[in-house]
Design an enzyme around this catalytic site. Structure first.
Site, PDB file in Angstrom:
ATOM      1  N   GLY A  87      -1.792   3.165  -0.150  1.00 25.70           N
ATOM      2  CA  GLY A  87      -2.505   2.238  -1.012  1.00 25.70           C
ATOM      3  C   GLY A  87      -3.887   1.901  -0.500  1.00 25.70           C
ATOM      4  N   GLY A 111     -11.963   8.502  -1.238  1.00 24.54           N
ATOM      5  CA  GLY A 111     -11.329   9.559  -0.462  1.00 24.54           C
ATOM      6  C   GLY A 111      -9.978   9.928  -1.040  1.00 24.54           C
ATOM      7  CG  HIS A 112      -6.720   7.178  -0.974  1.00 18.02           C
ATOM      8  ND1 HIS A 112      -7.267   5.970  -0.609  1.00 18.02           N
ATOM      9  CD2 HIS A 112      -5.831   7.500  -0.007  1.00 18.02           C
ATOM     10  CE1 HIS A 112      -6.734   5.577   0.527  1.00 18.02           C
ATOM     11  NE2 HIS A 112      -5.867   6.486   0.922  1.00 18.02           N
ATOM     12  CD  GLU A 170     -10.605  19.208   6.650  1.00 17.51           C
ATOM     13  OE1 GLU A 170     -11.789  18.890   6.970  1.00 17.51           O
ATOM     14  OE2 GLU A 170     -10.261  20.366   6.396  1.00 17.51           O
ATOM     15  CG  ASP A 182      -5.727   9.734   8.700  1.00 14.41           C
ATOM     16  OD1 ASP A 182      -5.885   8.884   9.588  1.00 14.41           O
ATOM     17  OD2 ASP A 182      -5.870   9.492   7.491  1.00 14.41           O
ATOM     18  CD  GLN A 236      -1.255  11.095   8.301  1.00 11.43           C
ATOM     19  OE1 GLN A 236      -0.866   9.972   8.600  1.00 11.43           O
ATOM     20  NE2 GLN A 236      -1.965  11.335   7.209  1.00 11.43           N
ATOM     21  CB  SER A 258      -7.070   1.648   3.598  1.00 15.25           C
ATOM     22  OG  SER A 258      -6.781   2.655   2.653  1.00 15.25           O
TER      23      SER A 258
END
Length: 278
Positions: A32, A37-38, A149, A151, A154, A187
């Site tokens: 959320g 970016g999302h 990218e 993260d 991850q 975020s």
């Protein structure tokens, strides 16, 4: 129009119908507090898939700091409004009990790539990430999954998990999206004061400069020491790590292989991460 789904059983009914129709399904996992970016991940998924699911779940098991979990932005209504113009097929918004019902004890651990950097500073973090991502893959039955990218570690953990467990999903990396001053969108940026947000522009400036110097043959240790001093001199810190690593394994960088310069630094009580290719 995006359909909001909260239960796994309902989600599976929807995705089973898509599969019977032969649709290619993409998923964009998020926690959320959506930003451009999302949305770039959603657009990438829509360009390649027939159906797109955006998941919104603030996963408690990947927070090793309870205070960080408590402070994480919770903005479901705003997120739905931001997502609406893109018309993703489903916004999956489960609660914690839906993901982790009573008696849930299983976890996924990814060795090797999860150990250094974030893994060293946030014990258990990647176990939480791998577990929830594996569950979301099972719940959505997606063919492709889109990750930013920013993260970077991850992304490599998820890639390693998918390869090792032979999961039938393609992990699609997407470039970091940056604000005009170069700061990678996150975020967590919402928690910065106006003054700290201005300071944060130092992060990409230092990273890109250091990457350029290393790429041009500069002494790695000297370049990193100077970059750390520049960050601290600009009022950022502590710097948890600033390291040149192998882009795939996150081990020590090797000549002739792709490398990544990765950073974690505190600013205004907020922990920020970023990375650039070298």
């Amino acid at each position: 129009m995006t359909q909001i789904v909260r239960g796994v059983a309902q989600l599976r009914r929807i995705t089973q119908g898509w599969r019977r129709a032969g649709d290619l399904v993409g998923v964009v996992p998020t926690m959320g507090a959506l930003h451009d970016g999302h949305l770039s991940l959603v657009r990438a998924a829509q360009a390649e898939c027939d159906r797109v699911i955006v998941t919104l779940f603030i996963n408690p098991r990947q927070f090793n700091n309870p205070e960080d979990f408590a402070k994480y932005p919770r903005t479901e209504a705003a997120d739905a409004a931001i997502l609406a113009p893109l018309s993703a097929d489903v916004l999956f918004v489960p609660d914690a009990a839906e993901i982790y019902p009573p008696g849930h004890v299983s976890a996924v651990t990814v060795g090797g790539v999860s150990g250094p950097l974030e893994g060293a500073h946030r014990p258990g973090h990647f176990d939480g990430v791998a577990t929830v991502v594996a569950m979301l893959f099972n719940m959505t039955q997606a063919d492709r999954a889109y990750f930013g990218e920013k993260d970077w570690q991850q992304l490599q953990v998820v890639r390693r998990m998918v390869a090792d467990l032979q999961m039938p999903v393609q992990v699609v990396p997407c470039p970091s999206v940056r604000d005009p001053d170069g700061l990678a969108m996150s975020s967590r940026n919402q928690r910065l004061s106006a003054a700290a947000r201005a300071q944060a522009a130092t992060i990409p400036a230092v990273l890109f400069d250091a990457a350029g110097r290393i790429g041009a043959g500069g002494d790695v240790a000297q370049v990193l020491d100077a970059a750390r001093a520049r960050l601290e001199g600009a009022g950022l810190g502590p710097v948890e790590y600033l390291a040149l690593r192998d882009a795939e394994t996150l081990g020590e960088a090797q000549p002739g292989r792709g490398a990544r310069l990765l950073l974690a630094v505190w600013l205004d009580g907020v922990r920020l991460i970023d990375n650039v290719a070298v």
